[in-house]
Design an enzyme around this catalytic site. Structure first.
Site, PDB file in Angstrom:
ATOM      1  N   HIS A   8     -10.635  -0.384  -0.576  1.00 29.97           N
ATOM      2  CA  HIS A   8      -9.286  -0.416  -0.010  1.00 29.97           C
ATOM      3  C   HIS A   8      -8.793  -1.850   0.095  1.00 29.97           C
ATOM      4  O   HIS A   8      -9.563  -2.793   0.027  1.00 29.97           O
ATOM      5  CB  HIS A   8      -9.227   0.269   1.364  1.00 29.97           C
ATOM      6  CG  HIS A   8      -9.991  -0.416   2.443  1.00 29.97           C
ATOM      7  ND1 HIS A   8     -11.230   0.015   2.859  1.00 29.97           N
ATOM      8  CD2 HIS A   8      -9.711  -1.493   3.209  1.00 29.97           C
ATOM      9  CE1 HIS A   8     -11.671  -0.767   3.829  1.00 29.97           C
ATOM     10  NE2 HIS A   8     -10.765  -1.703   4.053  1.00 29.97           N
ATOM     11  N   GLU A  59      -5.306   0.410   3.533  1.00 28.74           N
ATOM     12  CA  GLU A  59      -5.538   0.513   4.977  1.00 28.74           C
ATOM     13  C   GLU A  59      -4.407  -0.220   5.684  1.00 28.74           C
ATOM     14  O   GLU A  59      -4.231  -1.425   5.513  1.00 28.74           O
ATOM     15  CB  GLU A  59      -6.874  -0.124   5.347  1.00 28.74           C
ATOM     16  CG  GLU A  59      -7.109  -0.211   6.842  1.00 28.74           C
ATOM     17  CD  GLU A  59      -8.337  -1.041   7.195  1.00 28.74           C
ATOM     18  OE1 GLU A  59      -8.298  -1.708   8.237  1.00 28.74           O
ATOM     19  OE2 GLU A  59      -9.319  -1.035   6.419  1.00 28.74           O
ATOM     20  N   GLU A 125       3.891  -4.258  -7.072  1.00 35.38           N
ATOM     21  CA  GLU A 125       4.286  -4.276  -8.480  1.00 35.38           C
ATOM     22  C   GLU A 125       4.049  -2.891  -9.065  1.00 35.38           C
ATOM     23  O   GLU A 125       2.985  -2.306  -8.878  1.00 35.38           O
ATOM     24  CB  GLU A 125       3.466  -5.304  -9.262  1.00 35.38           C
ATOM     25  CG  GLU A 125       3.820  -5.354 -10.733  1.00 35.38           C
ATOM     26  CD  GLU A 125       2.978  -6.342 -11.516  1.00 35.38           C
ATOM     27  OE1 GLU A 125       3.457  -6.793 -12.563  1.00 35.38           O
ATOM     28  OE2 GLU A 125       1.847  -6.652 -11.092  1.00 35.38           O
TER      29      GLU A 125
END
Length: 138
Positions: A8, A59, A125
């Site tokens: 994460h 997260e 992006e």
């Protein structure tokens, strides 16, 4: 460490509900789980496009009472591959999201990208999926 994988990326957020709404309703992710720590006064929310065992997730960390962060200049962006970058940008705008760079070829190349800003100012992006696995090609 060749068998490692990214689990994460953690982003500190000033309004957890607003961030969850952005990542689920605007970016199309799922809220996977939350965890509240009363002793240390923070709440975590994990969002992603699928189960954590299958790929990396985000997260969202909310430190109680902290509403704003200085993002600095070190962090660049998160990249997400999408099937149709133009339709994705249209859907993000229709859902109230902030597209800061419209979809189109990267300068000097052929890879199609766009940029979106989340409620805390983090940049995301978007890369056309067929090109995402190849990276930014000329």
């Amino acid at each position: 460490m060749s068998n490692g994988r990214i689990l994460h990326t953690m982003l500190r957020v000033g309004d957890l509900d607003k961030s969850i709404k952005f990542y689920t309703e605007v970016m199309g992710m799922q809220l996977l789980r939350t965890n509240e720590n009363k002793e240390y006064e923070y709440t975590l929310a994990f969002v992603g496009y699928g189960d954590e065992s299958q790929g990396a997730v985000i997260e969202l960390t909310y430190n109680w009472g902290k509403t704003e962060y200085d993002l600095g200049t070190a962090f660049g962006h998160i990249a997400i591959g999408v099937d149709d970058i133009y339709a994705t940008c249209d859907a993000i705008k229709a859902a109230g999201g902030n597209v800061t760079r419209e979809a189109g070829p990267v300068k000097g190349g052929t890879t199609h990208i766009a940029f979106v800003k989340d409620p805390d100012g983090y940049m995301i992006e978007l890369i056309q999926n067929k090109q995402a696995s190849a990276g930014l090609e000329g």
